[in-house]
Structure formats: C-alpha cells, structure tokens
Scaffold this motif. Structure first.
Motif, PDB file in Angstrom:
ATOM      1  N   LYS A  60       8.413   1.995 -20.864  1.00 50.46           N
ATOM      2  CA  LYS A  60       8.696   0.772 -20.099  1.00 50.46           C
ATOM      3  C   LYS A  60       9.265  -0.342 -20.982  1.00 50.46           C
ATOM      4  O   LYS A  60       9.107  -1.532 -20.689  1.00 50.46           O
ATOM      5  CB  LYS A  60       7.433   0.267 -19.388  1.00 50.46           C
ATOM      6  CG  LYS A  60       6.771   1.299 -18.495  1.00 50.46           C
ATOM      7  CD  LYS A  60       7.705   1.782 -17.395  1.00 50.46           C
ATOM      8  CE  LYS A  60       7.005   2.776 -16.468  1.00 50.46           C
ATOM      9  NZ  LYS A  60       7.928   3.363 -15.467  1.00 50.46           N
ATOM     10  N   LEU A 106      12.520  -0.397 -21.583  1.00 49.76           N
ATOM     11  CA  LEU A 106      13.667  -0.678 -20.728  1.00 49.76           C
ATOM     12  C   LEU A 106      13.267  -0.248 -19.328  1.00 49.76           C
ATOM     13  O   LEU A 106      12.840   0.893 -19.128  1.00 49.76           O
ATOM     14  CB  LEU A 106      14.920   0.083 -21.181  1.00 49.76           C
ATOM     15  CG  LEU A 106      15.539  -0.290 -22.529  1.00 49.76           C
ATOM     16  CD1 LEU A 106      16.798   0.538 -22.774  1.00 49.76           C
ATOM     17  CD2 LEU A 106      15.859  -1.776 -22.624  1.00 49.76           C
ATOM     18  N   GLU A 136      16.181   0.326 -12.296  1.00 48.37           N
ATOM     19  CA  GLU A 136      16.004   0.352 -10.854  1.00 48.37           C
ATOM     20  C   GLU A 136      17.213   1.036 -10.228  1.00 48.37           C
ATOM     21  O   GLU A 136      18.272   1.141 -10.867  1.00 48.37           O
ATOM     22  CB  GLU A 136      15.856  -1.072 -10.312  1.00 48.37           C
ATOM     23  CG  GLU A 136      17.079  -1.941 -10.503  1.00 48.37           C
ATOM     24  CD  GLU A 136      16.872  -3.356  -9.975  1.00 48.37           C
ATOM     25  OE1 GLU A 136      15.783  -3.641  -9.453  1.00 48.37           O
ATOM     26  OE2 GLU A 136      17.815  -4.165 -10.074  1.00 48.37           O
ATOM     27  N   LYS A 141      17.011  -3.244 -15.135  1.00 50.87           N
ATOM     28  CA  LYS A 141      16.417  -4.389 -14.451  1.00 50.87           C
ATOM     29  C   LYS A 141      15.887  -5.409 -15.440  1.00 50.87           C
ATOM     30  O   LYS A 141      16.114  -6.613 -15.298  1.00 50.87           O
ATOM     31  CB  LYS A 141      15.289  -3.909 -13.530  1.00 50.87           C
ATOM     32  CG  LYS A 141      14.571  -5.026 -12.799  1.00 50.87           C
ATOM     33  CD  LYS A 141      13.431  -4.475 -11.952  1.00 50.87           C
ATOM     34  CE  LYS A 141      12.683  -5.586 -11.229  1.00 50.87           C
ATOM     35  NZ  LYS A 141      11.546  -5.037 -10.424  1.00 50.87           N
ATOM     36  N   GLU A 142      15.155  -4.950 -16.450  1.00 48.26           N
ATOM     37  CA  GLU A 142      14.598  -5.852 -17.450  1.00 48.26           C
ATOM     38  C   GLU A 142      14.334  -5.083 -18.743  1.00 48.26           C
ATOM     39  O   GLU A 142      14.280  -3.850 -18.759  1.00 48.26           O
ATOM     40  CB  GLU A 142      13.310  -6.512 -16.957  1.00 48.26           C
ATOM     41  CG  GLU A 142      12.206  -5.529 -16.606  1.00 48.26           C
ATOM     42  CD  GLU A 142      10.991  -6.222 -16.020  1.00 48.26           C
ATOM     43  OE1 GLU A 142       9.915  -6.123 -16.633  1.00 48.26           O
ATOM     44  OE2 GLU A 142      11.131  -6.858 -14.955  1.00 48.26           O
ATOM     45  N   ALA A 143      14.181  -5.835 -19.813  1.00 49.98           N
ATOM     46  CA  ALA A 143      13.975  -5.215 -21.122  1.00 49.98           C
ATOM     47  C   ALA A 143      12.797  -5.863 -21.837  1.00 49.98           C
ATOM     48  O   ALA A 143      12.628  -7.079 -21.798  1.00 49.98           O
ATOM     49  CB  ALA A 143      15.238  -5.350 -21.969  1.00 49.98           C
ATOM     50  N   GLY A 144      11.987  -5.040 -22.478  1.00 50.55           N
ATOM     51  CA  GLY A 144      10.861  -5.540 -23.250  1.00 50.55           C
ATOM     52  C   GLY A 144      11.178  -5.651 -24.731  1.00 50.55           C
ATOM     53  O   GLY A 144      10.328  -6.095 -25.511  1.00 50.55           O
ATOM     54  N   ARG A 202      14.540  -6.429 -27.775  1.00 48.91           N
ATOM     55  CA  ARG A 202      15.898  -6.949 -27.998  1.00 48.91           C
ATOM     56  C   ARG A 202      16.606  -6.182 -29.104  1.00 48.91           C
ATOM     57  O   ARG A 202      17.830  -6.166 -29.161  1.00 48.91           O
ATOM     58  CB  ARG A 202      15.848  -8.432 -28.393  1.00 48.91           C
ATOM     59  CG  ARG A 202      15.401  -9.371 -27.297  1.00 48.91           C
ATOM     60  CD  ARG A 202      15.573 -10.816 -27.754  1.00 48.91           C
ATOM     61  NE  ARG A 202      16.984 -11.168 -27.848  1.00 48.91           N
ATOM     62  CZ  ARG A 202      17.446 -12.181 -28.575  1.00 48.91           C
ATOM     63  NH1 ARG A 202      16.617 -12.897 -29.318  1.00 48.91           N
ATOM     64  NH2 ARG A 202      18.719 -12.473 -28.586  1.00 48.91           N
ATOM     65  N   ASP A 229      20.881  -9.830 -25.112  1.00 49.31           N
ATOM     66  CA  ASP A 229      19.672  -9.153 -24.652  1.00 49.31           C
ATOM     67  C   ASP A 229      20.075  -7.884 -23.909  1.00 49.31           C
ATOM     68  O   ASP A 229      21.114  -7.862 -23.235  1.00 49.31           O
ATOM     69  CB  ASP A 229      18.895 -10.089 -23.717  1.00 49.31           C
ATOM     70  CG  ASP A 229      17.549  -9.533 -23.334  1.00 49.31           C
ATOM     71  OD1 ASP A 229      17.477  -8.744 -22.357  1.00 49.31           O
ATOM     72  OD2 ASP A 229      16.553  -9.873 -23.998  1.00 49.31           O
ATOM     73  N   ALA A 254      19.027  -6.729 -21.221  1.00 52.22           N
ATOM     74  CA  ALA A 254      19.146  -6.986 -19.789  1.00 52.22           C
ATOM     75  C   ALA A 254      20.543  -7.480 -19.425  1.00 52.22           C
ATOM     76  O   ALA A 254      20.969  -7.356 -18.278  1.00 52.22           O
ATOM     77  CB  ALA A 254      18.100  -8.010 -19.348  1.00 52.22           C
ATOM     78  N   ASN A 255      21.254  -8.007 -20.404  1.00 51.31           N
ATOM     79  CA  ASN A 255      22.629  -8.454 -20.188  1.00 51.31           C
ATOM     80  C   ASN A 255      23.655  -7.460 -20.741  1.00 51.31           C
ATOM     81  O   ASN A 255      24.853  -7.755 -20.769  1.00 51.31           O
ATOM     82  CB  ASN A 255      22.834  -9.824 -20.838  1.00 51.31           C
ATOM     83  CG  ASN A 255      21.990 -10.893 -20.192  1.00 51.31           C
ATOM     84  OD1 ASN A 255      21.809 -10.902 -18.980  1.00 51.31           O
ATOM     85  ND2 ASN A 255      21.441 -11.795 -20.991  1.00 51.31           N
TER      86      ASN A 255
END
Length: 270
Positions: free
Chosen positions: A89, A91, A94, A108-111, A113, A184, A186-187
């Motif tokens: 989790k 990365l 979805e 969707k989101e990243a934990g 960098r 990041d 996520a981007n």
C-alpha cells in the motif's frame, strides 16, 4: 578557451544544518540486489540511519553487471517493484474508468516519494534493436532508441499508461515548477536516488557523509556553468574539463549546469 565559472565557498553553520535535513524514512523505498555482495549491507546501513521501515526495503534478484536487457528490467526490477509497492500500500491504485482497457488502473495516492537504489543495482537498460513500436518510424532517426538509464526509467514508474513509447523523449510536466510538493508519485513522478560507488564501503559512506553535513554543516567549492556560449550548442560546458579542477576534487561539493532544467525527460544513458 576561456570559461568564466563562479567559484564559491559554501559554509553552512552547525545550527543551520537542520534546515537541509532529509525527509522521514517512511517516504522512501530502498532497493538492493540480492545477487551482489555488499548490496544488502548498504541498504541496511541506509535504512538503519534514516529509520526506514522494514516493509519498505526490498531485495530483488538482478544481474550483477552494469547493464541489463529491457526484458530483465521489466521482469526482474520494474514489475516486481511495482507489485511490492502495491502489496504494501505504498502506491494505491484505483480503477481507471476513463480508460478503454478493461481492468486498467490509475494511481490514487502514494505513501512514498523516493526510491533509493543501492550498490549493485544495474545502471543501464541496453538498446533493443528487435523492439518495434507503433509510431516509432515517425520519430527522428536519432531518437529511435529505446536504451535508457535505469534511474530515469524508474522515475516513470507511477505512469500507468502502458501505451507510452520507450523510444525518444517524454514531455516533462514539471518543467518550470517551483512547488516541490508537486514532485510526487501521485502526480506521476517517483524521485530516484542512488547509493553507489566503486565498492560497497564507498557507497555506504555516502550515507554517513550526508548525515554529517546535515548535522555539522558543509564547506567546499561550488562550480556553476554561466552559459557563456558564443556559438554551438553547449559549447563551453562541453569543453570544460570537470575532471581536472584547479583545486583538489575532494573539495568540490556542488556542480551545476545551465541545461539541468528540461522540457522533456531524457531517458537514454549518456
């Protein structure tokens, strides 16, 4: 030939070192080569000093040479790493409702960098002349290359678009960005660093030297290319011999070139 560098002495007071401290260890995933002696030791040393969680360290069975094939990169590094980050989790993906491909996903989101590659992880992905990509014939002949630097290719790991070409350049969406938070996964960008050197001891020592500078400050000489071009691309920068500075090389703490900001990612290895 005349070149006009700026030579600076950088002095950072001991009290100011905290301003340049690294981000927390939980922002990093550490990768080492299980087949290379000393690689795990470098990873463990970095993880211990930077307080990286155990579930964010991964050993992969990789070639022990500097160069790997495209297939080796995909099957032994990229895909296993992506699976690991997904499973832990680090990365989070979805379903991509906007994709025409069934089962497609988007980040969707990243934990994390950063990815830190440790001594023993190959440097290059070899050119594969047998790989033919749709649309490749439209590229300029000089850009019809699919060899790459491992570090540069891993920067694009968050890109879930499997249709992107391996040959040529990729547009850099971060060109001109001034907000560091945009860099990041996520981007779309995973920041990739490397702990490397001629041997494991040298690579591991980079960790200690960085932390010493963070705590006690940094002194040395900084070299800047002023882009004093008269004609021809990169003329002065190309002609400058960085290998023989007028001061001992160990006093050099920073080198900067004007061509470091690019509108495109250069994925090939120089």
């Amino acid at each position: 030939m005349r070149f006009f560098p700026i030579i600076l002495a950088l002095t950072v007071g001991a009290g100011a070192g905290a301003l340049f401290a690294a981000e927390p260890g939980d922002a990093v995933v550490v990768i080492y080569n299980t087949e290379m002696s000393g690689s795990k030791g470098v990873a463990d040393h970095y993880a211990a000093r930077r307080h990286v969680p155990e579930n964010q360290i991964i050993g992969l069975k990789l070639p022990t040479t500097e160069t790997m094939t495209r297939g080796e990169y995909r099957d032994q590094l990229e895909n296993p790493l992506l699976h690991f980050l997904d499973a832990e989790k680090l990365l989070v993906f979805e379903p991509d409702a906007g994709s025409a491909n069934s089962g497609a996903r988007k980040l969707k989101e990243a934990g994390i960098r950063y990815a830190v590659l440790c001594y023993g992880v190959p440097l290059k992905i070899a050119e594969d002349g047998s790989l033919k990509e749709p649309g490749g014939e439209k590229l300029q002949e000089a850009l019809r290359r699919n060899g790459a630097a491992v570090d540069s290719e891993l920067c694009l790991l968050p890109w879930t678009n499997s249709q992107r070409m391996l040959a040529g350049f990729q547009p850099n969406p971060f060109y001109g960005a001034t907000n560091a938070a945009l860099l990041d996964p996520a981007n779309g960008l995973l920041l990739v660093a490397r702990l490397d050197g001629p041997d494991a001891a040298t690579a591991g020592a980079l960790v200690d030297k960085a932390m010493e500078a963070e705590s006690n400050g940094l002194w040395g000489r900084a070299y800047f290319d002023l882009r004093g071009l008269t004609n021809g691309a990169y003329k002065k920068g190309d002609e400058l011999d960085w290998g023989r500075p007028p001061w001992p090389a160990h006093t050099m703490v920073l080198k900067s070139w004007w061509m470091t900001s690019r509108k495109h990612f250069r994925r090939g290895f120089p």
